[in-house]
Design a protein around this motif. Structure first.
Motif, short mmCIF file in Angstrom:
data_model
loop_
_atom_site.label_atom_id
_atom_site.label_comp_id
_atom_site.label_asym_id
_atom_site.label_seq_id
_atom_site.Cartn_x
_atom_site.Cartn_y
_atom_site.Cartn_z
N GLU A 213 -4.71 15.25 0.79
CA GLU A 213 -4.45 15.01 2.14
C GLU A 213 -2.92 15.27 2.36
OE1 GLU A 213 -5.67 11.34 3.43
OE2 GLU A 213 -7.88 12.16 3.91
N TYR A 214 -2.00 14.60 1.65
CA TYR A 214 -0.64 14.75 1.65
C TYR A 214 -0.07 16.00 1.37
CZ TYR A 214 4.21 13.12 0.91
OH TYR A 214 5.59 13.03 0.88
N THR A 215 -0.63 16.68 0.58
CA THR A 215 0.11 18.11 0.10
C THR A 215 -0.67 19.10 0.97
OG1 THR A 215 -1.83 18.27 -1.55
CG2 THR A 215 0.40 17.19 -2.14
N ALA A 216 -1.87 18.81 1.68
CA ALA A 216 -2.19 19.80 2.64
C ALA A 216 -1.81 19.95 4.00
CB ALA A 216 -3.73 19.74 2.57
N ASN A 217 -1.52 18.81 4.55
CA ASN A 217 -1.19 18.42 5.89
C ASN A 217 0.35 19.15 6.19
OD1 ASN A 217 -3.42 17.12 6.42
ND2 ASN A 217 -2.36 15.18 6.41
N LEU B 232 0.74 -1.18 -0.03
CA LEU B 232 0.02 0.23 -0.17
C LEU B 232 0.86 1.16 -0.17
CD1 LEU B 232 -2.66 1.43 0.26
CD2 LEU B 232 -2.63 1.06 2.63
N GLU B 233 1.77 1.18 0.76
CA GLU B 233 2.86 2.34 0.92
C GLU B 233 3.59 2.85 -0.62
OE1 GLU B 233 3.85 2.02 5.56
OE2 GLU B 233 5.41 1.20 4.06
N LEU B 234 3.90 1.68 -1.07
CA LEU B 234 4.56 1.60 -2.43
C LEU B 234 3.52 2.27 -3.55
CD1 LEU B 234 6.31 -1.77 -2.96
CD2 LEU B 234 7.47 0.50 -3.03
N VAL B 235 2.33 1.83 -3.65
CA VAL B 235 1.47 2.37 -4.60
C VAL B 235 0.85 4.02 -4.28
CG1 VAL B 235 0.75 0.07 -5.55
CG2 VAL B 235 -0.47 1.03 -3.65
N GLU C 44 14.88 10.58 8.46
CA GLU C 44 14.48 11.25 6.98
C GLU C 44 15.62 10.29 5.96
OE1 GLU C 44 14.32 15.43 4.88
OE2 GLU C 44 15.16 15.44 6.88
N LEU C 45 14.83 10.13 4.82
CA LEU C 45 15.54 9.05 3.98
C LEU C 45 15.46 9.93 2.55
CD1 LEU C 45 13.29 7.25 5.42
CD2 LEU C 45 14.32 5.34 4.24
N ASP C 46 16.90 10.18 1.77
CA ASP C 46 16.76 10.51 0.53
C ASP C 46 17.55 9.82 -0.38
OD1 ASP C 46 16.02 13.39 0.92
OD2 ASP C 46 17.67 13.51 2.54
N GLU C 47 17.13 9.65 -1.49
CA GLU C 47 17.88 8.70 -2.34
C GLU C 47 19.02 9.38 -2.81
OE1 GLU C 47 17.04 6.25 -6.58
OE2 GLU C 47 15.43 7.67 -5.82
N MET C 48 20.33 8.42 -3.12
CA MET C 48 21.58 8.98 -3.42
C MET C 48 22.27 7.88 -4.12
SD MET C 48 24.82 10.06 -0.81
CE MET C 48 24.84 8.53 -0.03
N ASN C 49 22.45 7.92 -5.37
CA ASN C 49 23.30 7.22 -6.18
C ASN C 49 22.67 5.79 -5.97
OD1 ASN C 49 25.20 9.32 -6.82
ND2 ASN C 49 26.49 8.89 -4.88
N GLY C 50 21.38 5.57 -5.95
CA GLY C 50 20.84 4.40 -5.83
C GLY C 50 20.59 3.88 -4.71
N GLY C 51 21.40 4.57 -3.73
CA GLY C 51 21.21 4.05 -2.26
C GLY C 51 20.37 5.05 -1.40
N THR C 52 20.66 4.92 -0.21
CA THR C 52 19.87 5.82 0.54
C THR C 52 20.66 6.74 1.68
OG1 THR C 52 18.02 4.40 0.61
CG2 THR C 52 17.99 5.99 2.53
N LEU D 216 3.69 10.38 14.99
CA LEU D 216 3.28 11.86 14.67
C LEU D 216 3.03 12.09 13.29
CD1 LEU D 216 5.38 13.68 17.16
CD2 LEU D 216 3.16 12.82 17.62
N ASP D 217 3.85 11.80 12.34
CA ASP D 217 4.02 12.06 10.99
C ASP D 217 4.64 11.09 10.11
OD1 ASP D 217 3.51 13.66 8.72
OD2 ASP D 217 4.82 15.13 9.18
N TRP D 218 3.81 10.59 9.05
CA TRP D 218 4.28 9.40 8.57
C TRP D 218 4.25 9.48 6.78
CZ3 TRP D 218 6.17 4.98 10.31
CH2 TRP D 218 6.06 3.80 9.40
N ARG D 219 5.49 9.65 6.45
CA ARG D 219 5.59 9.92 4.80
C ARG D 219 6.25 8.67 4.17
NH1 ARG D 219 3.24 15.37 3.87
NH2 ARG D 219 2.55 15.83 5.88
#
Length: 381
Positions: free
Chosen positions: A200-204, A75-78, A302-310, A278-281
């Protein structure tokens, strides 16, 4: 040798409105728009899922049940793919200067997803590894459904009830229905309105610990991409495997909305901490408060994609009436001595990397079979 029957998830991502888009658009630019969206979706949905086929304006993906141990990840993926698609589409629409109908009608495109669970056999057909079987046929039939007619939704995910039961979730604000197909009879389904989720995602407002607010910060670079790392961070069973010293025993405490999200709670039975979300993205960041007695620790991962990794940033701020200097010293003690975050994240890297390499190995034949997506997948991996 007889092919082995496996159980798992079958997912179809379909670009809604593409037939009308093609009919009303110039042929020169329409395939470019389609190619961009297909590549975008491929990057969003793999490697947690394996690409079986690009079927015109749809993607056909799958995962065996041993790969998806936490059904909620689907569900999180889609959901994340849809939200990012809408954000990407909004940017494309804003930046388009070409006057052709194809470019001007990008805003009318949408996405729908179908997810089913069942048995299938993996076979190599014309150089491509694909699941085949009755469950695969049913998943494709479910693309032709009555959800839009019944609800007015254009962007949504449809789960067969067999699938959603296997995933172990019961989300709120959903549509229950039934579809009927020749040779399959009546199929009970559950659908979720993704346009509502996007709004909801963009407003919260965001709730997270910034770098300036943090009492202590820990950063780590992982080999695997964000969806894989997110699953290891958020699945209570997986979390218990990577905390240093086997100190954690997290279990699910409460899911008031039928899934993980704000107001959900987890409980560590070893330390007796209650974790309040509290917050879940998904795949971007989470913020929680871990509470026990006078201790109230607010944490953002916090996760950021970096060169195919995280690239992962873990930040903690201790809440309380004590002077900030004292709270900062206590926070550092918790992070480095109690939680042993550097060692714990090192354990997470070892486990997630092994898991990720298994994904890559299973999907390599599928990647080779789709040369038009090789660059996207290479960058993703």
């Amino acid at each position: 040798m007889e092919a082995q029957t496996q159980k798992g998830y079958i997912l179809l991502a379909d670009i809604s409105g593409y037939t009308a888009f093609m009919a009303n658009s110039e042929l020169a630019h329409a395939p470019l728009v389609l190619g961009h969206i297909i590549q975008f979706l491929t990057k969003e949905l793999t490697p947690a899922l394996q690409l079986a086929e690009v079927e015109g304006d749809a993607l056909f993906l799958y995962a065996t049940e041993d790969v998806i141990s936490r059904g909620e990840l689907l569900l999180e993926l889609v959901e994340s793919a849809y939200i990012n698609f809408r954000i990407n589409k909004r940017t494309m629409t804003h930046n388009i200067t070409c006057p052709c109908r194809a470019c001007q009608e990008v805003s009318n495109l949408d996405l729908k997803f179908v997810v089913h669970y069942g048995e299938f056999v993996l076979q190599k057909i014309a150089g491509k590894i694909k699941p085949i079987g009755s469950s695969v046929n049913l998943a494709h039939r479910l693309l032709k459904n009555t959800v839009s007619e019944a609800t007015g939704w254009n962007g949504y995910v449809l789960f067969s009830n067999i699938c959603i039961d296997k995933m172990g979730i019961s989300p709120e604000n959903i549509y229950h229905g039934s579809e009927s197909y020749k040779h399959f009879g009546g199929i009970n389904i559950t659908a979720i309105n993704f346009d509502k989720k996007y709004r909801e995602y963009t407003a919260n407002s965001k709730d997270y610990v910034t770098e300036a607010e943090a009492d202590v910060s820990v950063e780590y670079d992982f080999t695997a991409p964000p969806p894989i790392i997110w699953d290891w961070l958020c699945d209570p069973n997986k979390r218990n495997k990577w905390y240093a010293g086997n100190k954690a025993n997290w279990v699910v405490k409460d899911r008031p909305a039928g899934r993980t999200g704000p107001e959900s709670q987890n409980h560590c039975t070893n330390s007796n901490f209650i974790e309040h979300i509290l917050d879940w993205r998904p795949f971007h960041y989470y913020t929680v408060c871990n509470k026990r007695g006078w201790i109230n620790a607010k944490i953002t991962g916090e996760l950021d994609e970096m060169n195919g990794g995280t690239h992962f940033k873990w930040r903690l701020r201790l809440l309380g009436i004590l002077p900030r200097q004292v709270l900062r010293l206590i926070s550092k003690f918790i992070a480095h001595k109690v939680l042993e975050m550097n060692s714990s994240l090192g354990n997470l890297e070892s486990l997630s990397r092994e898991n990720f390499m298994k994904y890559k190995e299973q999907g390599q034949d599928a990647i080779d079979a789709h040369p038009n997506l090789a660059e996207v997948q290479q960058n993703h991996y």
